[in-house]
Design a protein around this motif. Structure first.
Motif, PDB file in Angstrom:
ATOM      1  N   UNK A   9      10.515   8.830 -16.839  1.00 14.26           N
ATOM      2  CA  UNK A   9      11.742   8.774 -16.051  1.00 14.26           C
ATOM      3  C   UNK A   9      11.520   9.191 -14.599  1.00 14.26           C
ATOM      4  N   UNK A  10      10.288   9.423 -14.223  1.00 10.09           N
ATOM      5  CA  UNK A  10      10.005   9.779 -12.834  1.00 10.09           C
ATOM      6  C   UNK A  10       8.577   9.360 -12.513  1.00 10.09           C
ATOM      7  N   UNK A  11       8.248   9.350 -11.249  1.00  6.33           N
ATOM      8  CA  UNK A  11       6.919   8.889 -10.840  1.00  6.33           C
ATOM      9  C   UNK A  11       5.913  10.034 -10.933  1.00  6.33           C
ATOM     10  N   UNK A  12       5.535  10.367 -12.171  1.00  5.86           N
ATOM     11  CA  UNK A  12       4.541  11.413 -12.356  1.00  5.86           C
ATOM     12  C   UNK A  12       3.162  10.876 -11.969  1.00  5.86           C
ATOM     13  N   UNK A  13       2.286  11.758 -11.626  1.00 11.65           N
ATOM     14  CA  UNK A  13       0.938  11.344 -11.242  1.00 11.65           C
ATOM     15  C   UNK A  13       0.285  10.570 -12.386  1.00 11.65           C
ATOM     16  N   UNK A  14      -0.257   9.422 -12.089  1.00  3.24           N
ATOM     17  CA  UNK A  14      -0.900   8.602 -13.110  1.00  3.24           C
ATOM     18  C   UNK A  14      -0.008   7.514 -13.660  1.00  3.24           C
ATOM     19  N   UNK A  15       1.300   7.626 -13.487  1.00  5.15           N
ATOM     20  CA  UNK A  15       2.204   6.567 -13.935  1.00  5.15           C
ATOM     21  C   UNK A  15       2.021   5.339 -13.060  1.00  5.15           C
ATOM     22  N   UNK A  16       2.135   4.182 -13.654  1.00  9.44           N
ATOM     23  CA  UNK A  16       1.953   2.940 -12.911  1.00  9.44           C
ATOM     24  C   UNK A  16       3.210   2.079 -13.047  1.00  9.44           C
ATOM     25  N   UNK A  17       3.675   1.553 -11.912  1.00  9.75           N
ATOM     26  CA  UNK A  17       4.821   0.655 -11.940  1.00  9.75           C
ATOM     27  C   UNK A  17       4.389  -0.703 -12.500  1.00  9.75           C
ATOM     28  N   UNK A  18       5.195  -1.266 -13.380  1.00  7.43           N
ATOM     29  CA  UNK A  18       4.869  -2.511 -14.062  1.00  7.43           C
ATOM     30  C   UNK A  18       5.763  -3.645 -13.590  1.00  7.43           C
ATOM     31  N   UNK A  19       5.252  -4.868 -13.684  1.00  5.64           N
ATOM     32  CA  UNK A  19       6.058  -6.031 -13.349  1.00  5.64           C
ATOM     33  C   UNK A  19       7.146  -6.234 -14.395  1.00  5.64           C
ATOM     34  N   UNK A  20       8.299  -6.710 -13.955  1.00  7.38           N
ATOM     35  CA  UNK A  20       9.417  -6.934 -14.878  1.00  7.38           C
ATOM     36  C   UNK A  20       9.748  -8.409 -15.066  1.00  7.38           C
ATOM     37  N   UNK A  21       9.268  -9.270 -14.164  1.00  9.44           N
ATOM     38  CA  UNK A  21       9.639 -10.677 -14.239  1.00  9.44           C
ATOM     39  C   UNK A  21      11.029 -10.957 -13.702  1.00  9.44           C
ATOM     40  N   UNK A  22      11.638  -9.964 -13.062  1.00  5.94           N
ATOM     41  CA  UNK A  22      12.960 -10.128 -12.465  1.00  5.94           C
ATOM     42  C   UNK A  22      12.852  -9.927 -10.954  1.00  5.94           C
ATOM     43  N   UNK A  23      13.581 -10.743 -10.219  1.00  6.60           N
ATOM     44  CA  UNK A  23      13.431 -10.781  -8.768  1.00  6.60           C
ATOM     45  C   UNK A  23      14.764 -10.544  -8.064  1.00  6.60           C
ATOM     46  N   UNK A  24      14.687  -9.919  -6.902  1.00  5.52           N
ATOM     47  CA  UNK A  24      15.868  -9.626  -6.099  1.00  5.52           C
ATOM     48  C   UNK A  24      15.963 -10.602  -4.928  1.00  5.52           C
ATOM     49  N   UNK A  25      17.158 -11.122  -4.726  1.00 10.25           N
ATOM     50  CA  UNK A  25      17.473 -11.921  -3.540  1.00 10.25           C
ATOM     51  C   UNK A  25      18.705 -11.295  -2.904  1.00 10.25           C
ATOM     52  N   UNK A  26      18.672 -11.113  -1.601  1.00  4.88           N
ATOM     53  CA  UNK A  26      19.788 -10.471  -0.905  1.00  4.88           C
ATOM     54  C   UNK A  26      20.303 -11.365   0.204  1.00  4.88           C
ATOM     55  N   UNK A  27      21.567 -11.155   0.553  1.00  3.74           N
ATOM     56  CA  UNK A  27      22.185 -11.944   1.613  1.00  3.74           C
ATOM     57  C   UNK A  27      23.203 -11.063   2.329  1.00  3.74           C
TER      58      UNK A  27
END
Length: 246
Positions: free
Chosen positions: A201-219
């Motif tokens: 639930x937090x960015x502890x040392x050693x944690x790696x962010x993973x791809x989700x296959x979901x994308x953001x578009x903003x306007x």
């Protein structure tokens, strides 16, 4: 992909509430009825009417042709009714596994409502939100997002855009605010949401962010006080369709 944007007049909706209420699908009526405050109820009615309009524009179906139901994650989804199950309106001949899915998402902030209709899960968010003294940024944003805010030429606006990105993602997945906001962020190059493993639930040392296959578009809207983001399984070219009357 079209975003339907409606700037509504609460007083006008309250004045015509009975007539407008009758035009809502059953589930939106039930939602609006939960609010005893007339202003809050007016917002719910406006958002519901916009959703009906967006579905009609994108699919040709009227509110008599479908029900809006919740999927397994509690997200709204359009369930089409076959002709024999439609009391009024046209309906469609048959509904089976070959019938295209219709996914929807709805958001409102102050006097604006935004809606989107898609062929796969989608999330939309519109916000007027700001972060006084950047306390939310410091407490709830990832380190990547903090850098975006504090290195921006317009930190207030950057905070707002990031907030819509997060809300849109959580609406797309249906997970809601139980997910720690600092556990995911938008990759600046690809637009993809990157997320920590669900066990973290937090960015502890050693944690790696993973791809989700979901994308953001903003306007950006023509009102500089608002931002809109959409989350889907692909990057989108967004086109705002202004709705003046419903």
């Amino acid at each position: 992909m079209n975003i339907y944007l409606y700037e509504f007049d609460k007083d006008k909706i309250i004045e015509n509430e009975k007539t407008l209420f009758e035009r809502l699908p059953e589930c939106r009526r039930a939602k609006a009825e939960k609010y005893s405050n007339p202003s809050v109820r007016a917002v719910s009615i406006a958002a519901g009417l916009l959703l009906v309009h967006a579905i009609k524009e994108e699919t040709g179906f009227t509110s008599e042709d479908y029900e809006i139901v919740a999927d397994e994650n509690g997200k709204p989804k359009v369930r089409l009714l076959s002709r024999e199950n439609v009391k009024t309106g046209t309906g469609i001949e048959t509904v089976d596994e070959s019938t295209p899915e219709i996914h929807v998402s709805l958001s409102h902030s102050a006097d604006y409502a935004a809606a989107i209709v898609a062929d796969s899960p989608v999330g939309i968010d519109i916000e007027e939100k700001n972060d006084r003294n950047f306390m939310v940024t410091k407490r709830m944003y990832s380190e990547v997002e903090k850098d975006r805010v504090f290195n921006s030429a317009n930190p207030d606006k950057e905070f707002q855009v990031i907030w819509t990105e997060k809300e849109a993602y959580l609406k797309c997945t249906g997970e809601g605010i139980s997910v720690p906001l600092k556990s995911f962020y938008k990759d600046s190059e690809s637009g993809e949401i990157l997320r920590l493993p669900k066990t973290s639930d937090s960015n502890e040392e050693g944690d790696k962010y993973l791809q989700t296959g979901l994308f953001i578009s903003s306007v950006m809207t023509d009102n500089p006080d608002y931002s809109i983001s959409v989350c889907k399984d692909e990057k989108l070219a967004l086109d705002i369709q202004r709705v003046s009357e419903l």
